[in-house]
Design a protein around this motif. Structure first.
Motif, PDB file in Angstrom:
ATOM      1  N   MET A 127       7.967  -0.536   2.819  1.00  0.00           N
ATOM      2  CA  MET A 127       6.855  -0.072   1.998  1.00  0.00           C
ATOM      3  C   MET A 127       7.257   0.033   0.529  1.00  0.00           C
ATOM      4  SD  MET A 127       4.289   3.007   2.996  1.00  0.00           S
ATOM      5  CE  MET A 127       5.434   4.345   2.781  1.00  0.00           C
ATOM      6  N   LEU A 174       1.974  -3.236   4.897  1.00  0.00           N
ATOM      7  CA  LEU A 174       2.222  -1.905   4.355  1.00  0.00           C
ATOM      8  C   LEU A 174       1.731  -1.798   2.913  1.00  0.00           C
ATOM      9  CD1 LEU A 174       5.724  -1.305   5.941  1.00  0.00           C
ATOM     10  CD2 LEU A 174       3.590  -0.135   6.531  1.00  0.00           C
ATOM     11  N   GLN A 176      -2.023  -1.061   3.129  1.00  0.00           N
ATOM     12  CA  GLN A 176      -2.245   0.354   3.455  1.00  0.00           C
ATOM     13  C   GLN A 176      -1.902   1.248   2.268  1.00  0.00           C
ATOM     14  OE1 GLN A 176      -1.613   2.423   7.049  1.00  0.00           O
ATOM     15  NE2 GLN A 176      -0.840   0.631   8.144  1.00  0.00           N
ATOM     16  N   ILE A 214      -0.166   6.767   5.717  1.00  0.00           N
ATOM     17  CA  ILE A 214       0.202   5.423   6.138  1.00  0.00           C
ATOM     18  C   ILE A 214       0.406   5.466   7.644  1.00  0.00           C
ATOM     19  CG2 ILE A 214       1.857   3.529   5.900  1.00  0.00           C
ATOM     20  CD1 ILE A 214       0.296   4.092   3.343  1.00  0.00           C
ATOM     21  N   VAL A 219       1.678   3.808  10.942  1.00  0.00           N
ATOM     22  CA  VAL A 219       2.572   2.768  11.454  1.00  0.00           C
ATOM     23  C   VAL A 219       2.642   2.774  12.978  1.00  0.00           C
ATOM     24  CG1 VAL A 219       3.954   2.774   9.340  1.00  0.00           C
ATOM     25  CG2 VAL A 219       4.631   4.240  11.265  1.00  0.00           C
TER      26      VAL A 219
END
Length: 327
Positions: free
Chosen positions: A120, A149, A152, A288, A290
């Motif tokens: 990220m 990423l 996002q 975020i 994941v």
């Protein structure tokens, strides 16, 4: 200790190696690795045949690791034995790093999630250097680990994000994480989008994507090259891109992540270590998401992991090595 090493063209092995003989430095910490993340760009390139004639085998690889500290140097403050920390480390059963090059994993955050802050952080360098500010309209092209990423990250920061990738599985992952505008190709013929973007974060390394990006930004819009152009993919002439840059007033620049310094310095608004710490907080806070994006394999299956990545059959966005059972 053990390390995953590239020992030949398309050959990865877990090998026993000598642990560092030098005593722990006064500003260093060391400990047992929990997880490390494979870079599907840089490390996969090292694994493949391109440039192999200039490569010396075995070659070390490694991008990101989370480890449990079991020893600290005499001058280290703020890190203790038992702490779990992130570092940009090697694929190895043990890590050693300067304490200032580690960031604490937030309490309650799984280490296999924390390690993704490294990926990220690549596009976060663009976030802190771009002129575009929320609620600007931007695009991210190429939804591999870094691009996904990035999409996002910019969405969580208040931007209106268009996410683009021809791979249907990658688009499904993007939609599942709440990204609303997800397309297979840039809408270069749609006046609602063409010439309307303030920024394109180009994460594919594909020259056709760069040309499309130059068509999509408004005058003085930025096209940032985050993806590495490992190989020529098309018959596009440089003139086609140069024409767009000149006549559409495009700011085309590198997305080199090291533009942001590693450690805090005067007259700089951010640093990579601060970014990594923030990235873990954002994952821990749910800004975020994941969940379900990673698959962990034992380091002893390194060859299979790299082969699956090279052949596009990994079945997950990111592949991790799980070192918890290695000594």
């Amino acid at each position: 200790m053990k390390k995953v090493l590239i020992t030949g063209v398309e050959k990865a092995e877990l090998l026993e190696v000598e642990a560092p003989a030098a005593p722990l430095g006064p500003d260093e910490v060391q400990g047992r690795t929990l997880f490390s993340a494979i870079s599907a760009g840089t490390e996969l390139h090292s694994y493949g045949p391109d440039g192999a004639e200039k490569r010396k085998y075995p070659c070390e690889i490694g991008y990101a690791a989370v480890f449990e500290v079991d020893a600290v140097g005499a001058e280290v403050k703020g890190v203790r034995a038992g702490d779990v920390v992130f570092t940009s480390g090697r694929h190895a059963s043990r890590q050693r790093a300067r304490a200032c090059h580690t960031a604490p994993v937030p309490r309650g955050l799984a280490p296999e999630k924390a390690v993704l802050t490294r990926l990220m952080g690549i596009s976060w360098s663009t976030l802190v250097t771009t002129r575009a500010r929320p609620p600007a309209r931007i695009a991210v092209t190429g939804l591999g680990p870094v691009g996904h990423l990035a999409a996002q990250l910019f969405a969580a920061s208040g931007y209106e994000v268009l996410a683009v990738d021809p791979n249907p599985q990658r688009r499904e992952w993007a939609v599942a994480k709440g990204l609303g505008n997800v397309l297979a190709a840039m809408p270069v013929d749609d006046p609602a989008w063409r010439g309307q973007l303030d920024l394109v974060v180009e994460c594919s390394g594909h020259e056709a994507a760069v040309l499309d990006a130059c068509k999509m930004v408004r005058k003085r819009g930025e096209v940032v090259l985050v993806g590495v152009p490992w190989a020529r993919r098309t018959e596009i002439y440089a003139h086609e891109i140069l024409y767009r840059v000149f006549y559409d007033f495009v700011d085309l620049r590198s997305g080199w992540e090291w533009e942001v310094p590693n450690l805090p310095t005067d007259f700089q608004m951010s640093s990579r270590m601060e970014i990594f710490a923030a990235g873990m907080r954002w994952i821990a806070d749910g800004r975020i998401d994941v969940d379900g994006l990673c698959a962990a394999v034992p380091p002893g299956e390194a060859q299979r992991a790299f082969q699956d990545l090279a052949r596009g059959r990994s079945g997950s966005l990111v592949t991790l090595f799980d070192w918890r059972n290695e000594r």
